[in-house]
Design an enzyme around this catalytic site. Structure first.
Site, PDB file in Angstrom:
ATOM      1  N   CYS A 104      -8.885   6.970  -9.402  1.00  0.00           N
ATOM      2  CA  CYS A 104      -9.536   5.755  -8.931  1.00  0.00           C
ATOM      3  C   CYS A 104     -10.710   6.143  -8.031  1.00  0.00           C
ATOM      4  O   CYS A 104     -10.546   7.013  -7.170  1.00  0.00           O
ATOM      5  CB  CYS A 104      -8.526   4.917  -8.150  1.00  0.00           C
ATOM      6  SG  CYS A 104      -9.182   3.354  -7.578  1.00  0.00           S
ATOM      7  N   HIS A 146      -5.246  -1.328 -14.856  1.00  0.00           N
ATOM      8  CA  HIS A 146      -5.632  -0.690 -13.598  1.00  0.00           C
ATOM      9  C   HIS A 146      -6.666  -1.559 -12.860  1.00  0.00           C
ATOM     10  O   HIS A 146      -6.531  -1.815 -11.655  1.00  0.00           O
ATOM     11  CB  HIS A 146      -6.209   0.709 -13.890  1.00  0.00           C
ATOM     12  CG  HIS A 146      -6.736   1.437 -12.698  1.00  0.00           C
ATOM     13  ND1 HIS A 146      -6.199   2.627 -12.241  1.00  0.00           N
ATOM     14  CD2 HIS A 146      -7.761   1.146 -11.852  1.00  0.00           C
ATOM     15  CE1 HIS A 146      -6.875   3.028 -11.170  1.00  0.00           C
ATOM     16  NE2 HIS A 146      -7.827   2.140 -10.908  1.00  0.00           N
ATOM     17  N   GLU A 147      -7.687  -2.015 -13.592  1.00  0.00           N
ATOM     18  CA  GLU A 147      -8.760  -2.794 -12.958  1.00  0.00           C
ATOM     19  C   GLU A 147      -8.266  -4.162 -12.529  1.00  0.00           C
ATOM     20  O   GLU A 147      -8.624  -4.648 -11.456  1.00  0.00           O
ATOM     21  CB  GLU A 147      -9.970  -2.917 -13.898  1.00  0.00           C
ATOM     22  CG  GLU A 147     -10.630  -1.600 -14.263  1.00  0.00           C
ATOM     23  CD  GLU A 147     -10.931  -0.703 -13.081  1.00  0.00           C
ATOM     24  OE1 GLU A 147     -11.274  -1.224 -12.001  1.00  0.00           O
ATOM     25  OE2 GLU A 147     -10.808   0.524 -13.225  1.00  0.00           O
ATOM     26  N   HIS A 150      -6.675  -4.189  -9.203  1.00  0.00           N
ATOM     27  CA  HIS A 150      -7.594  -4.212  -8.046  1.00  0.00           C
ATOM     28  C   HIS A 150      -7.868  -5.648  -7.588  1.00  0.00           C
ATOM     29  O   HIS A 150      -8.057  -5.893  -6.396  1.00  0.00           O
ATOM     30  CB  HIS A 150      -8.920  -3.530  -8.387  1.00  0.00           C
ATOM     31  CG  HIS A 150      -8.887  -2.033  -8.281  1.00  0.00           C
ATOM     32  ND1 HIS A 150      -8.549  -1.375  -7.113  1.00  0.00           N
ATOM     33  CD2 HIS A 150      -9.157  -1.062  -9.191  1.00  0.00           C
ATOM     34  CE1 HIS A 150      -8.617  -0.058  -7.318  1.00  0.00           C
ATOM     35  NE2 HIS A 150      -8.974   0.152  -8.568  1.00  0.00           N
TER      36      HIS A 150
HETATM   37 NI    NI Z   1      -9.310   2.034  -9.390  1.00  0.00          NI
END
Ligand code: NI
Length: 184
Positions: A104, A146-147, A150
């Site tokens: 990341c 993953h995004e 966030h």
């Molecule tokens: Ni990330």
């Protein structure tokens, strides 16, 4: 310099509370706007400059629900060009998960093995404001999960089932190059 020149934005790192904040929906009024296009361009530009495969708005201190990503092609899959998803929602297709290495830009230098759903259905807006949906598999599905995390204030460390795989990328690279030397 023309207004359309994309900007390199500073990427915030773990410790900044914005990375732990639930982001807000991109408002209807921003969909299709020059402002959103320019924010999306800046995100893509910064993602490439920082050599990431994804970058979410909160990572550039913008607490809104959109992110950029791309997927390099391999022998099994064609690549995915840089894409920005706005107010995305996902659901798993089936309950199959797979482990894979993640890193990341907000946690530089570290890599860890993270379980993710192998296949997901994505319902999202485009920067233009269109509603689209599609299915993503494998690494494509991993990057989106993953995004999207966030946007919810979650980082890949939170998703690891064990910290034992956590590693410095440099150390992993050193081991790989040493084992390649041995193989010669
Ligand atoms: Ni990330």
């Amino acid at each position: 310099m023309p207004d359309s020149e994309p900007q390199l934005l500073p990427v915030i790192r773990l410790g900044n509370p914005i990375l732990r904040t639930l982001s807000e929906d991109v408002p209807q009024s921003l969909l299709g706007s020059g402002e959103l296009f320019s924010m999306a361009d800046n995100l893509i530009h910064t993602m490439f400059k920082e050599e990431g495969v994804g970058l979410a708005a909160p990572q550039v201190a913008e607490s809104l629900r959109f992110f950029a990503y791309w997927v390099p092609g391999d022998e099994d899959h064609p690549g995915i060009d840089p894409t920005v998803l706005v107010n995305p929602e996902i659901r798993p297709v089936g309950d199959t998960t797979e482990e894979g290495w993640e890193g990341c830009l907000s946690i530089p230098g570290l890599r860890g093995s993270v379980p993710r759903f192998s296949r997901i259905k994505v319902k999202t807006r485009t920067v233009e404001g269109a509603s689209i949906s599609f299915t993503a598999d494998g690494f494509h599905a991993r990057v989106i999960q993953h995004e999207l995390d966030h946007l919810d204030g979650i980082v890949f460390l939170d998703r690891m089932t064990s910290m034992r795989s956590l590693a410095f990328e440099e150390e992993l690279m050193r081991l790989v190059s040493e084992s390649e030397d041995e193989a010669e």
